[in-house]
Write an enzyme that holds these catalytic residues in place. Structure first.
Site, mmCIF file in Angstrom:
data_model
loop_
_atom_site.group_PDB
_atom_site.id
_atom_site.type_symbol
_atom_site.label_atom_id
_atom_site.label_comp_id
_atom_site.label_asym_id
_atom_site.label_seq_id
_atom_site.Cartn_x
_atom_site.Cartn_y
_atom_site.Cartn_z
ATOM 1 N N ILE A 134 0.848 -1.193 0.000
ATOM 2 C CA ILE A 134 0.000 0.000 0.000
ATOM 3 C C ILE A 134 0.886 1.248 0.000
ATOM 4 C CG2 ILE A 134 -1.956 -1.118 1.140
ATOM 5 C CD1 ILE A 134 -1.146 0.463 3.717
ATOM 6 N N ASP A 135 2.167 1.099 0.381
ATOM 7 C CA ASP A 135 3.056 2.262 0.511
ATOM 8 C C ASP A 135 3.521 2.799 -0.853
ATOM 9 O OD1 ASP A 135 2.810 1.591 3.162
ATOM 10 O OD2 ASP A 135 4.788 0.681 3.332
ATOM 11 N N ARG A 274 -7.765 17.857 17.322
ATOM 12 C CA ARG A 274 -8.059 16.433 17.523
ATOM 13 C C ARG A 274 -7.177 15.652 16.559
ATOM 14 N NH1 ARG A 274 -10.288 18.299 21.255
ATOM 15 N NH2 ARG A 274 -12.422 17.933 22.007
ATOM 16 N N GLN A 282 -6.802 1.478 6.329
ATOM 17 C CA GLN A 282 -6.386 1.815 4.966
ATOM 18 C C GLN A 282 -6.174 0.591 4.086
ATOM 19 O OE1 GLN A 282 -3.340 5.366 5.191
ATOM 20 N NE2 GLN A 282 -3.600 4.235 7.087
ATOM 21 N N ARG A 283 -5.813 -0.531 4.692
ATOM 22 C CA ARG A 283 -5.576 -1.709 3.851
ATOM 23 C C ARG A 283 -6.601 -2.812 4.068
ATOM 24 N NH1 ARG A 283 -0.137 -3.244 7.187
ATOM 25 N NH2 ARG A 283 -0.923 -5.253 7.861
HETATM 26 O O1 F6P Z 1 4.039 -1.593 4.629
HETATM 27 C C1 F6P Z 1 2.653 -1.530 4.802
HETATM 28 C C2 F6P Z 1 2.307 -0.974 6.143
HETATM 29 O O2 F6P Z 1 0.892 -0.903 6.240
HETATM 30 C C3 F6P Z 1 2.948 0.359 6.489
HETATM 31 O O3 F6P Z 1 2.317 1.445 5.865
HETATM 32 C C4 F6P Z 1 2.851 0.344 7.982
HETATM 33 O O4 F6P Z 1 3.832 1.150 8.600
HETATM 34 C C5 F6P Z 1 3.088 -1.099 8.327
HETATM 35 O O5 F6P Z 1 2.750 -1.838 7.172
HETATM 36 C C6 F6P Z 1 2.288 -1.596 9.488
HETATM 37 O O6 F6P Z 1 2.705 -2.883 9.763
HETATM 38 P P1 F6P Z 1 1.882 -3.925 10.646
HETATM 39 O O7 F6P Z 1 0.700 -4.366 9.839
HETATM 40 O O8 F6P Z 1 2.854 -5.022 10.887
HETATM 41 O O9 F6P Z 1 1.438 -3.205 11.867
#
Ligand code: F6P
Length: 352
Positions: A134-135, A274, A282-283
């Site tokens: 997603i990055d 806030r 997001q994912r």
């Molecule tokens: O690399 C994808 C990502 O969602 C990053 O944006 C975020 O920092 C990280 O993974 C979060 O990781 P985890 O799901 O292990 O908390």
């Protein structure tokens, strides 16, 4: 067995690292294309952990994967396991591929998963990669799947927060994922109309942030939305940040900048603040059409690449074409937001 009576060759497929919407579309694309080329596809569970522990879910048949491109997450599950951090890890991966009668491997993942795939390829494993994150921070591909869904979610959140920020005359700070690349914050910030966008690529000046907010107030705009990357940092000496723990790939677990900023801005300006951390929302959930189609095309290409013996390479999007590029080049350098792209966003910051 195939209709010719010959034993079919088998491709192992795994998904590693954080899940991203579109993973199932890739799996479906691989299975359909591979079948048409005469291969079976074996599902490995939990990313590299599954290859260390010989954990699989059997041959993926067409019926099983027929509609999965619309589902979020990954039917194969995932982990952040690094076999190079485990005793005899790479040896176990290779032995288990043999034990499972897999001649080939398709690894779907981001920088970490593909770095492992690249090392294994150099050690003789016949592996092809598919870029996922997603990055959107992988080089050699214009976009990674998962990114479009993630910015769609973040944009909706930023846009919706306008009504509550306006109603209460507040500044709302929205923390967006993305690690050390600001792509998600940049695009969701522009799309959702954030008043200020703060990226990891450029340490921010807290005095400048407060100046913009006070200037908006002077002009009668008693609200603001700040989109801040989880990896954004203040200029040296301006604010104290906590020290974070690291995972197996050496990444720090980020988070907390929105809360910090909220307190700091209130203290310096008296404006009520806030903060919202979008985090895994997001994912999570179903992929956008863009990610379903991109994932599908990358999956088809990966299966073709196995058939053409393009090992050590990854399927990638260049313009509107899906092409094969060396994994080495993709993981060599993180793709971050160039200055000129950030400058485009800054035109909309009301500095004076
Ligand atoms: O690399 C994808 C990502 O969602 C990053 O944006 C975020 O920092 C990280 O993974 C979060 O990781 P985890 O799901 O292990 O908390």
């Amino acid at each position: 067995m195939s209709i010719t009576g010959k034993k079919k060759k088998q491709i192992a497929v795994l998904t590693g690292g954080g899940d991203a919407p579109g993973l199932n579309a890739v799996i479906r694309g691989i299975v359909f294309k591979a079948k048409s080329l005469g291969y079976d596809v074996l599902g490995i569970l939990d990313g590299w952990k599954g290859l260390l522990d010989c954990k699989e879910c059997g041959v993926l048949d067409l019926d099983l994967v027929s509609d999965i491109h619309m589902l979020g997450g990954t039917i194969l599950h995932t982990s952040r396991t690094n076999p190079y951090k485990v005793k005899d890890g790479p040896k176990r991966v290779k032995e288990n591929l043999k034990r499972l009668k897999c001649d080939y491997l398709i690894a779907i993942g981001g920088e970490d998963t593909l770095t492992v795939a690249n090392k294994l390829s150099k050690e003789g494993v016949k592996v092809v990669g598919v870029p996922k994150t997603i990055d959107n921070d992988l080089s050699e591909t214009d976009y990674t799947f998962g990114f479009n869904t993630a910015i769609t979610r973040a944009t909706e959140a930023i846009e919706n927060l306008h009504t509550t920020a306006k109603s209460h005359h507040r500044t709302i700070i929205v923390e967006v994922m993305g690690r050390h690349a600001g792509w998600m914050t940049l695009e969701a910030g522009i799309g959702g109309g954030a008043s200020i966008i703060l990226l990891p690529e450029e340490p921010f000046d807290i005095n400048e942030v407060c100046k913009i907010l006070l200037n908006r107030k002077k002009k009668g705009k008693h609200y603001a939305i700040i989109a801040v990357s989880e990896g954004a940092v203040p200029k040296k000496g301006q604010m104290e940040l906590q020290v974070e723990e690291k995972d197996e790939f050496g990444h720090v677990r980020l988070g907390g900048i929105a809360e910090k900023l909220s307190g700091e801005i209130e203290k310096r300006t008296g404006i009520e603040c806030r903060h919202v951390v979008l985090g895994h929302l997001q994912r999570a959930g179903t992929p956008t059409v863009f990610d379903r189609v991109l994932g599908t095309r990358l999956g088809i290409k990966a299966a073709e690449m196995i058939d053409k013996k393009e090992f050590g390479k990854m399927a990638a999007l260049k313009g509107t074409d899906i092409v094969a590029v060396p994994i080495q080049k993709a993981v060599g350098k993180l793709k971050t937001v160039p200055k000129e792209r950030y400058d485009e966003a800054k035109i909309f910051f009301e500095v004076d």
